[in-house]
Design an enzyme around this catalytic site. Structure first.
Site, short mmCIF file in Angstrom:
data_model
loop_
_atom_site.label_atom_id
_atom_site.label_comp_id
_atom_site.label_asym_id
_atom_site.label_seq_id
_atom_site.Cartn_x
_atom_site.Cartn_y
_atom_site.Cartn_z
N TYR A 30 0.85 -1.20 0.00
CA TYR A 30 0.00 0.00 0.00
C TYR A 30 0.87 1.24 0.00
O TYR A 30 1.98 1.23 0.53
CB TYR A 30 -0.98 0.03 1.18
CG TYR A 30 -0.37 -0.16 2.56
CD1 TYR A 30 -0.05 -1.43 3.04
CD2 TYR A 30 -0.15 0.92 3.41
CE1 TYR A 30 0.47 -1.62 4.31
CE2 TYR A 30 0.36 0.75 4.69
CZ TYR A 30 0.68 -0.51 5.13
OH TYR A 30 1.19 -0.70 6.39
N PRO A 31 0.39 2.31 -0.63
CA PRO A 31 1.13 3.57 -0.59
C PRO A 31 0.66 4.42 0.59
O PRO A 31 -0.47 4.24 1.07
CB PRO A 31 0.74 4.22 -1.92
CG PRO A 31 -0.64 3.72 -2.20
CD PRO A 31 -0.78 2.37 -1.54
N LYS B 273 2.71 11.08 4.87
CA LYS B 273 2.69 11.66 6.22
C LYS B 273 1.94 12.99 6.07
O LYS B 273 2.20 13.76 5.14
CB LYS B 273 4.12 11.91 6.72
CG LYS B 273 4.93 10.63 6.96
CD LYS B 273 4.72 10.07 8.35
CE LYS B 273 5.44 8.74 8.55
NZ LYS B 273 6.85 8.88 8.91
N SER C 30 1.41 6.77 12.91
CA SER C 30 0.33 6.37 12.00
C SER C 30 -1.01 6.99 12.41
O SER C 30 -1.75 7.50 11.57
CB SER C 30 0.20 4.84 11.97
OG SER C 30 1.37 4.28 11.44
C1 VOV Z 1 7.71 -4.90 10.02
C2 VOV Z 1 8.12 -4.07 10.87
C3 VOV Z 1 8.63 -2.67 10.76
C4 VOV Z 1 9.80 -2.22 11.32
C5 VOV Z 1 10.78 -3.03 12.17
C6 VOV Z 1 9.91 -0.82 10.99
C7 VOV Z 1 10.96 0.00 11.43
C8 VOV Z 1 11.19 1.26 10.87
C9 VOV Z 1 12.33 2.07 11.18
C10 VOV Z 1 13.41 1.71 12.19
C11 VOV Z 1 12.27 3.20 10.40
C12 VOV Z 1 13.26 4.39 10.38
C13 VOV Z 1 14.55 4.07 9.74
C14 VOV Z 1 14.36 3.47 8.38
O1 VOV Z 1 14.49 2.24 8.30
O2 VOV Z 1 14.06 4.22 7.44
C15 VOV Z 1 11.09 3.06 9.58
C16 VOV Z 1 10.71 3.99 8.60
C17 VOV Z 1 9.46 3.94 8.00
N1 VOV Z 1 8.46 3.01 8.22
FE1 VOV Z 1 8.59 1.34 9.31
N2 VOV Z 1 8.84 -0.44 10.22
C18 VOV Z 1 8.01 -1.53 10.07
C19 VOV Z 1 6.79 -1.60 9.40
C20 VOV Z 1 6.21 -0.48 8.82
C21 VOV Z 1 4.84 -0.39 8.37
C22 VOV Z 1 3.81 -1.49 8.49
C23 VOV Z 1 4.65 0.86 7.86
C24 VOV Z 1 3.35 1.43 7.35
C25 VOV Z 1 2.71 2.30 8.43
C26 VOV Z 1 1.36 1.84 8.87
O3 VOV Z 1 0.87 2.39 9.89
O4 VOV Z 1 0.73 1.00 8.24
C27 VOV Z 1 5.89 1.54 7.92
C28 VOV Z 1 6.12 2.81 7.41
C29 VOV Z 1 7.37 3.41 7.47
C30 VOV Z 1 7.70 4.61 6.75
C31 VOV Z 1 6.76 5.36 5.81
C32 VOV Z 1 9.00 4.94 7.06
C33 VOV Z 1 9.79 6.14 6.56
C34 VOV Z 1 9.42 7.29 7.43
C35 VOV Z 1 10.14 8.58 7.20
O5 VOV Z 1 9.57 9.62 7.60
O6 VOV Z 1 11.25 8.58 6.65
N3 VOV Z 1 6.82 0.73 8.55
N4 VOV Z 1 10.44 1.90 9.92
#
Ligand code: VOV
Length: 250
Positions: free
Chosen positions: A146-147, A150, A224
């Protein structure tokens, strides 16, 4: 002005969603269908060589529901490579039996919210980081894509929060995500300037229920709950040449 997060980029990504035209497929004769499948299989067979040469990775999943019938997800070194791939598919004898359903263009991205800061090392030389930026797509049983954005609204504007606050919020996001280690693998791709949303979220799991558990738990997390905006969800099942042929058998 708030400080932009530093991002590292890896492979370019194309999520290419297609639907099957069952009317033309069932109306075709056996010979036409066999040629179409042979050309499709030849196209797909090339992916493993690219992966072995570490020049990219591709995955192939059916999609459940009416948004599409299958998705080909490609990671490659350049946008030109992605262009060549979609064109190569379009040239196969199988393509006329499909219609375009949706696509998403982005690039594998890591941001520095959780890193310790600049220690003078080139992060690209760190094998853990390199493996995350240029990942071999897991052949997990299920995919979820999914896209998302923020939010940039007057009261809740992610882009006007200072770096320290965003780091704090992303720390909590990461904690929830880590609770799914071994159950869900996430690949975050940045798409500002490339596509209609700011990020693509691609999740892989053996148990599809873990997608629901993870996405639901994250909805309560401030990143989120307050700042997340989401597009359409696509969920599906791993395909092989055999399972695809089975699905197409008439
Ligand atoms: C499966 C697990 C999981 C894990 C461990 C995890 C961890 C992390 C870390 C440590 C970091 C920051 C460093 C990096 O790695 O960039 C991120 C970054 C990010 N995430 Fe995440 N995320 C997960 C999962 C995960 C999900 C399910 C989603 C969707 C949100 C949801 O509500 O549906 C998401 C989104 C994001 C996004 C859009 C970013 C970039 C944000 C920005 O502003 O740059 N993410 N995420």
């Amino acid at each position: 002005m708030s400080e932009a997060a530093l991002t590292l980029e890896g492979w370019y990504a194309l999520h290419d969603f297609r639907s099957l035209n069952w009317t033309t497929w069932t109306a075709a004769d056996d010979e036409e269908r066999a040629v179409a499948l042979d050309e499709l299989n030849a196209f797909i067979d090339e992916w493993s060589g690219v992966e072995e040469a570490k020049l990219g990775s591709s995955a192939w999943y059916s999609i459940v529901g009416q948004k599409a019938d299958f998705v080909m997800m490609h990671l490659r070194e350049s946008l030109e490579d992605l262009n060549k791939l979609e064109t190569a598919f379009n040239k196969t004898a199988f393509a006329p039996f499909t219609t375009k359903a949706y696509s998403y263009v982005s690039i594998v991205e890591l941001s520095n919210y959780n890193s310790g800061g600049d220690n003078g090392e080139d992060p690209m030389q760190n094998p853990h980081i390199a493996a995350r930026l240029k990942p071999a797509l897991p052949k997990a049983r299920h995919i979820c894509f999914y896209p998302m954005n923020k939010k940039r609204e007057l009261a809740d504007n992610w882009y006007m929060l200072d770096m320290a606050k965003r780091k704090e919020l992303m720390y909590s996001h990461g904690l929830i995500g880590r609770g799914y280690a071994g159950k869900v693998k996430q690949i975050i791709t940045g798409s500002v300037g490339f596509d209609d949303w700011e990020w693509g979220v691609t999740l892989f799991a053996e148990d599809a229920l873990q997608f629901k558990k993870l996405v639901y738990e994250m909805r309560f997390d401030e990143v989120s709950a307050r700042y997340g905006e989401f597009g359409s969800f696509y969920v599906g099942n791993l395909l092989t040449s055999e399972s695809f042929e089975e699905m197409l058998k008439v």
